[in-house]
Design an enzyme around this catalytic site. Sequence first.
Site, PDB file in Angstrom:
ATOM      1  N   GLY A   9     -58.860 -64.819  41.378  1.00 15.46           N
ATOM      2  CA  GLY A   9     -59.105 -66.254  41.465  1.00 15.46           C
ATOM      3  C   GLY A   9     -60.543 -66.561  41.836  1.00 15.46           C
ATOM      4  O   GLY A   9     -61.141 -67.526  41.352  1.00 15.46           O
ATOM      5  N   ASN A  10     -61.142 -65.708  42.700  1.00 11.27           N
ATOM      6  CA  ASN A  10     -62.526 -65.928  43.108  1.00 11.27           C
ATOM      7  C   ASN A  10     -63.515 -65.530  42.027  1.00 11.27           C
ATOM      8  O   ASN A  10     -64.687 -65.906  42.081  1.00 11.27           O
ATOM      9  CB  ASN A  10     -62.831 -65.162  44.399  1.00 11.27           C
ATOM     10  CG  ASN A  10     -62.117 -65.761  45.592  1.00 11.27           C
ATOM     11  OD1 ASN A  10     -61.851 -66.948  45.630  1.00 11.27           O
ATOM     12  ND2 ASN A  10     -61.786 -64.927  46.553  1.00 11.27           N
ATOM     13  N   LYS A 122     -49.453 -65.063  50.794  1.00  3.74           N
ATOM     14  CA  LYS A 122     -50.287 -65.309  49.615  1.00  3.74           C
ATOM     15  C   LYS A 122     -51.047 -66.622  49.743  1.00  3.74           C
ATOM     16  O   LYS A 122     -50.453 -67.688  49.883  1.00  3.74           O
ATOM     17  CB  LYS A 122     -49.417 -65.350  48.356  1.00  3.74           C
ATOM     18  CG  LYS A 122     -50.214 -65.497  47.069  1.00  3.74           C
ATOM     19  CD  LYS A 122     -51.095 -64.294  46.838  1.00  3.74           C
ATOM     20  CE  LYS A 122     -51.849 -64.403  45.528  1.00  3.74           C
ATOM     21  NZ  LYS A 122     -52.795 -63.303  45.347  1.00  3.74           N
ATOM     22  N   LYS A 212     -50.942 -61.479  41.648  1.00  2.00           N
ATOM     23  CA  LYS A 212     -51.356 -61.211  40.265  1.00  2.00           C
ATOM     24  C   LYS A 212     -51.768 -59.764  40.064  1.00  2.00           C
ATOM     25  O   LYS A 212     -51.615 -59.230  38.965  1.00  2.00           O
ATOM     26  CB  LYS A 212     -52.438 -62.183  39.833  1.00  2.00           C
ATOM     27  CG  LYS A 212     -53.796 -61.994  40.473  1.00  2.00           C
ATOM     28  CD  LYS A 212     -54.754 -61.222  39.591  1.00  2.00           C
ATOM     29  CE  LYS A 212     -56.117 -61.057  40.200  1.00  2.00           C
ATOM     30  NZ  LYS A 212     -56.229 -60.787  41.618  1.00  2.00           N
ATOM     31  N   LYS A 270     -54.954 -55.521  45.863  1.00  2.00           N
ATOM     32  CA  LYS A 270     -55.752 -54.870  44.815  1.00  2.00           C
ATOM     33  C   LYS A 270     -55.707 -53.357  44.978  1.00  2.00           C
ATOM     34  O   LYS A 270     -55.506 -52.611  44.001  1.00  2.00           O
ATOM     35  CB  LYS A 270     -57.195 -55.377  44.868  1.00  2.00           C
ATOM     36  CG  LYS A 270     -57.349 -56.855  44.547  1.00  2.00           C
ATOM     37  CD  LYS A 270     -58.762 -57.329  44.772  1.00  2.00           C
ATOM     38  CE  LYS A 270     -58.949 -58.777  44.343  1.00  2.00           C
ATOM     39  NZ  LYS A 270     -58.010 -59.718  44.988  1.00  2.00           N
TER      40      LYS A 270
END
Length: 322
Positions: A9-10, A122, A212, A270
Amino acid sequence: MLIVTALGGNALLRRGQALTAENQRENVAIAARSLAPIAMEHRLVVGHGNGPQVGLLALQGAAYGKVETYPFDVLGAQTEGMIGYMIEQELGNLLPLERPLATLLTMVEVDPDDPAFGNPTKFVGPIYPKEEADRLGAEKGWVFKADGDSWRRVVASPVPRRIFELRPIRWLLDQNTVVIAAGGGGIPTMYEAGEQPGGRRRLVGVECVIDKDLATELLARELGADLLAILTDVDAVYVDWGTPNQRAIRSASPEALAALSFPAGSMGPKVEAACRFAKATGKRACIGALKDLADIIAGRAGTTVSAEENGIRYAEVQGATS
């Protein structure tokens, strides 16, 4: 190769940047310039985050009091279409006209008994000062947690179990299509308890957000991808991040990297996703900055997670870029 990417998102909306359509399109155009050369050489699947966008839609919906705010599964579907549209258009402006692109609304199953429902982690939506977060929490019943020096809303993030649209995604890849799928972790769904008439179960939406990175890892694994690239606004995975002793990890085995601790709301998923993919498939997973994608694929940048590695190797040059 078949390369599956997860755009953070970033990477699509810089931290603290206004959630305008213009800003998002500008960042998607920047992302497309990194993705297009890869799409010219490889088959490509693009996953992406949607936390800021879902949070904004929830706020906009809450401001209209005549109807209840739409649930997160519906908001997730909306943002999959919105972000996918922008990615398709900006990538299409760089690729040959004959190269097909497709955004696929992707439903993902989660377990109703997942412990994540009892501990929301989240981040969704914009950042707030502490006073504003306290006010919104009291007014709307939302849960907030610290995100750096600011505060953001958090919701449950259960582990993805199944991706329902694998067959059409495979078909599209066979037609050399660039596929945008599992955006925002996919649309969260679960089966209701008990069978319906005819012995079928009823699939329903869920008020949560699937991470995600974990959803894209599952997608990459199920598709038999050759490489999973998790892309963000930081150039590598760091130990002792934000301290004078921070060090960038250049490569690591999944076991060695999984033994380290990373924040659950940011780098943790991640790292978990990269370790899962590398351990399960024996192939490479990489984490790094979107702008470095070509060098990440070549092994010259980012953090590479591979079962062929032994322990952890640190980068010679320290210092993050964002």
